[in-house]
Structures are given as structure tokens and as C-alpha cells.
Motif scaffolding. Structure first.
Motif, PDB file in Angstrom:
ATOM      1  N   MET A   1      38.485  36.224  30.068  1.00 31.08           N
ATOM      2  CA  MET A   1      38.439  35.268  31.195  1.00 31.08           C
ATOM      3  C   MET A   1      37.607  34.065  30.787  1.00 31.08           C
ATOM      4  N   SER A   2      38.099  32.906  31.128  1.00 33.08           N
ATOM      5  CA  SER A   2      37.458  31.653  30.768  1.00 33.08           C
ATOM      6  C   SER A   2      36.095  31.502  31.450  1.00 33.08           C
ATOM      7  N   GLN A   3      35.162  30.911  30.725  1.00 37.91           N
ATOM      8  CA  GLN A   3      33.853  30.577  31.309  1.00 37.91           C
ATOM      9  C   GLN A   3      33.735  29.073  31.531  1.00 37.91           C
ATOM     10  N   LYS A   4      34.850  28.367  31.456  1.00 41.67           N
ATOM     11  CA  LYS A   4      34.833  26.907  31.646  1.00 41.67           C
ATOM     12  C   LYS A   4      34.253  26.544  33.013  1.00 41.67           C
ATOM     13  N   THR A   5      33.575  25.401  33.078  1.00 35.37           N
ATOM     14  CA  THR A   5      33.019  24.972  34.361  1.00 35.37           C
ATOM     15  C   THR A   5      34.038  24.193  35.193  1.00 35.37           C
ATOM     16  N   HIS A   6      35.099  23.725  34.561  1.00 34.39           N
ATOM     17  CA  HIS A   6      36.162  23.055  35.322  1.00 34.39           C
ATOM     18  C   HIS A   6      37.512  23.444  34.742  1.00 34.39           C
ATOM     19  N   THR A   7      38.382  23.949  35.571  1.00 31.15           N
ATOM     20  CA  THR A   7      39.733  24.315  35.157  1.00 31.15           C
ATOM     21  C   THR A   7      40.704  23.545  36.037  1.00 31.15           C
ATOM     22  N   PRO A   8      41.318  22.480  35.505  1.00 29.00           N
ATOM     23  CA  PRO A   8      42.208  21.699  36.371  1.00 29.00           C
ATOM     24  C   PRO A   8      43.483  22.452  36.709  1.00 29.00           C
ATOM     25  N   GLN A   9      44.040  22.095  37.850  1.00 35.80           N
ATOM     26  CA  GLN A   9      45.369  22.565  38.209  1.00 35.80           C
ATOM     27  C   GLN A   9      46.369  21.806  37.335  1.00 35.80           C
ATOM     28  N   THR A  10      47.318  22.505  36.729  1.00 34.25           N
ATOM     29  CA  THR A  10      48.298  21.866  35.853  1.00 34.25           C
ATOM     30  C   THR A  10      49.581  21.529  36.589  1.00 34.25           C
ATOM     31  N   ARG A  11      49.937  22.360  37.556  1.00 33.16           N
ATOM     32  CA  ARG A  11      51.009  22.060  38.489  1.00 33.16           C
ATOM     33  C   ARG A  11      50.705  22.850  39.734  1.00 33.16           C
ATOM     34  N   PRO A  12      51.451  22.664  40.808  1.00 29.84           N
ATOM     35  CA  PRO A  12      51.029  23.305  42.060  1.00 29.84           C
ATOM     36  C   PRO A  12      50.811  24.817  41.905  1.00 29.84           C
ATOM     37  N   PHE A  13      49.609  25.286  42.208  1.00 31.30           N
ATOM     38  CA  PHE A  13      49.258  26.708  42.215  1.00 31.30           C
ATOM     39  C   PHE A  13      49.309  27.346  40.834  1.00 31.30           C
ATOM     40  N   ARG A  14      49.107  26.520  39.806  1.00 27.19           N
ATOM     41  CA  ARG A  14      48.943  26.995  38.427  1.00 27.19           C
ATOM     42  C   ARG A  14      47.751  26.250  37.848  1.00 27.19           C
ATOM     43  N   TRP A  15      46.933  26.979  37.041  1.00 30.64           N
ATOM     44  CA  TRP A  15      45.696  26.397  36.513  1.00 30.64           C
ATOM     45  C   TRP A  15      45.672  26.516  34.999  1.00 30.64           C
ATOM     46  N   ASP A  16      45.009  25.541  34.372  1.00 33.16           N
ATOM     47  CA  ASP A  16      45.002  25.429  32.914  1.00 33.16           C
ATOM     48  C   ASP A  16      44.463  26.706  32.269  1.00 33.16           C
ATOM     49  N   LEU A  21      50.148  36.935  36.095  1.00 29.77           N
ATOM     50  CA  LEU A  21      50.196  38.360  35.748  1.00 29.77           C
ATOM     51  C   LEU A  21      51.015  39.139  36.765  1.00 29.77           C
ATOM     52  N   ALA A  22      51.377  40.351  36.354  1.00 32.92           N
ATOM     53  CA  ALA A  22      51.948  41.295  37.314  1.00 32.92           C
ATOM     54  C   ALA A  22      50.911  41.574  38.394  1.00 32.92           C
ATOM     55  N   VAL A  38      43.950  35.526  37.898  1.00 25.41           N
ATOM     56  CA  VAL A  38      42.511  35.721  38.029  1.00 25.41           C
ATOM     57  C   VAL A  38      41.842  34.380  37.725  1.00 25.41           C
ATOM     58  N   LEU A  39      41.262  33.760  38.753  1.00 25.47           N
ATOM     59  CA  LEU A  39      40.703  32.416  38.628  1.00 25.47           C
ATOM     60  C   LEU A  39      39.237  32.443  38.243  1.00 25.47           C
ATOM     61  N   PHE A  40      38.556  33.508  38.592  1.00 24.41           N
ATOM     62  CA  PHE A  40      37.108  33.618  38.364  1.00 24.41           C
ATOM     63  C   PHE A  40      36.789  35.096  38.231  1.00 24.41           C
ATOM     64  N   ASP A  41      35.955  35.433  37.228  1.00 21.43           N
ATOM     65  CA  ASP A  41      35.674  36.839  36.961  1.00 21.43           C
ATOM     66  C   ASP A  41      34.240  36.933  36.477  1.00 21.43           C
ATOM     67  N   ASP A  42      33.359  37.453  37.306  1.00 27.52           N
ATOM     68  CA  ASP A  42      31.944  37.564  36.973  1.00 27.52           C
ATOM     69  C   ASP A  42      31.599  39.041  36.805  1.00 27.52           C
ATOM     70  N   ALA A  43      31.330  39.434  35.559  1.00 31.84           N
ATOM     71  CA  ALA A  43      31.083  40.846  35.251  1.00 31.84           C
ATOM     72  C   ALA A  43      29.631  41.256  35.508  1.00 31.84           C
ATOM     73  N   GLY A  47      28.698  40.921  40.826  1.00 30.37           N
ATOM     74  CA  GLY A  47      29.613  39.809  40.594  1.00 30.37           C
ATOM     75  C   GLY A  47      30.891  39.968  41.401  1.00 30.37           C
ATOM     76  N   VAL A  48      31.605  38.859  41.520  1.00 32.12           N
ATOM     77  CA  VAL A  48      32.862  38.872  42.270  1.00 32.12           C
ATOM     78  C   VAL A  48      33.991  38.338  41.391  1.00 32.12           C
ATOM     79  N   GLN A  49      35.206  38.681  41.790  1.00 29.73           N
ATOM     80  CA  GLN A  49      36.412  38.081  41.219  1.00 29.73           C
ATOM     81  C   GLN A  49      37.107  37.280  42.304  1.00 29.73           C
ATOM     82  N   LEU A  50      37.688  36.160  41.868  1.00 29.61           N
ATOM     83  CA  LEU A  50      38.527  35.356  42.753  1.00 29.61           C
ATOM     84  C   LEU A  50      39.934  35.387  42.170  1.00 29.61           C
ATOM     85  N   ARG A  51      40.877  35.904  42.956  1.00 31.47           N
ATOM     86  CA  ARG A  51      42.270  35.999  42.500  1.00 31.47           C
ATOM     87  C   ARG A  51      43.157  35.138  43.398  1.00 31.47           C
ATOM     88  N   TYR A  52      44.243  34.631  42.818  1.00 36.25           N
ATOM     89  CA  TYR A  52      45.272  33.961  43.612  1.00 36.25           C
ATOM     90  C   TYR A  52      46.540  34.801  43.519  1.00 36.25           C
TER      91      TYR A  52
END
Ligand code: MN
Length: 150
Positions: A1-16, A21-22, A38-43, A47-52
């Protein structure tokens, strides 16, 4: 899972760099036409996960319960959600709380996708699916009987 501080949206409801996933890795017939990102994953502890999740028209999530709580924000479209023994109609940016040990299921509309953010604890218990006795109890509520898909 990415630790980037900014992940832009690349197209509607998709992120870089975020994979689509299934919904559940082990497959099954208890859900239909639903994807997970999985947009955010803090182990770390607590910690919490943020899923779309996105449910295609006519699709649904699993009917389940677990000990952990869900915090849900609808980002896209419309649908309905069973929480406990009540069926709620959902619109964009509505909020849904799923308390612990509470039956829940999300369904998209017949012609409308339903996309929503869902926050969960990273460390969490596995969902439980209904037994035949659970289903008999759930289906005693007419609105629930019409709503549930298993
Ligand atoms: Mn759940």
C-alpha cells in the motif's frame, strides 16, 4: 500500500496507483458485481483502512455481521442498505453507520451504480454470514425479506 501523501484521482472514482480488486478475495455467490479499492491502509495499532467499494447496477454486497463498526459515505449514485432490520434509501453523500454485530447489506439501484467509502479498523474480525435460522429470523420482517440477497 502506498505511503504517498497525495494520490490524485486519474479518472472518476479511480486513483493513481490504486488497483481495482475483487470485493472478496475468496470469491463466492453471496455478492454480485462489486469491486474494492484500498485507498488508505494504516497497519499501526488502532490503525484504520479506507476502502472504496463500487456496486454495479443490480449488484449487492454480502449479507453479514461482525464485531467491528463500518463508517460509510456514499460517493456515487444511489442504492439501498439494510442495517439491522431497517432498509434505508441512499443518496450521494449520505452517511451510514453499521454498529457491531448488526446485519447489513448494500445494494445498487437497478440502473444506478452505488459507490461508497467505508472505514474499518485494520485489525478486525471476519464477517459472519447467515445460517438458515438467521435467515428465517431476518425474513420475519417483510421489508427485509424483500431486500436480502444471499
Ligand atoms: Mn461488513
Amino acid at each position: 500500500m502506498s505511503q504517498k501523501t497525495h494520490t490524485p484521482q486519474t479518472r472518476p472514482f479511480r486513483w493513481d496507483g490504486v488497483s481495482v480488486l475483487a470485493y472478496k478475495p475468496d470469491g463466492g455467490t453471496h455478492f454480485r458485481d462489486i469491486t474494492r479499492q484500498v485507498l488508505f491502509d494504516d497497519a499501526s495499532p488502532h490503525g484504520v483502512q479506507l476502502r472504496y467499494f463500487e456496486i454495479a447496477p443490480g449488484g449487492h454486497s454480502t449479507l453479514e455481521w461482525h464485531e467491528h463498526t463500518h463508517a460509510v459515505v456514499v460517493l456515487r449514485g444511489r442504492g439501498r442498505a439494510l442495517v439491522g432490520s431497517r432498509v434505508h434509501t441512499l443518496g450521494t453523500r449520505d452517511l451510514v453507520r453499521v454498529p457491531p454485530r448488526t446485519w447489513h447489506q448494500f445494494r445498487a439501484g437497478p440502473r444506478t451504480a452505488l459507490g461508497f467509502l467505508c472505514v474499518v479498523p485494520t485489525e478486525r474480525d471476519k464477517p459472519r454470514r447467515p445460517t438458515p435460522a438467521d435467515l428465517r429470523r431476518l425474513r420475519a420482517h417483510p421489508a427485509v425479506r424483500r431486500f436480502v440477497r444471499v
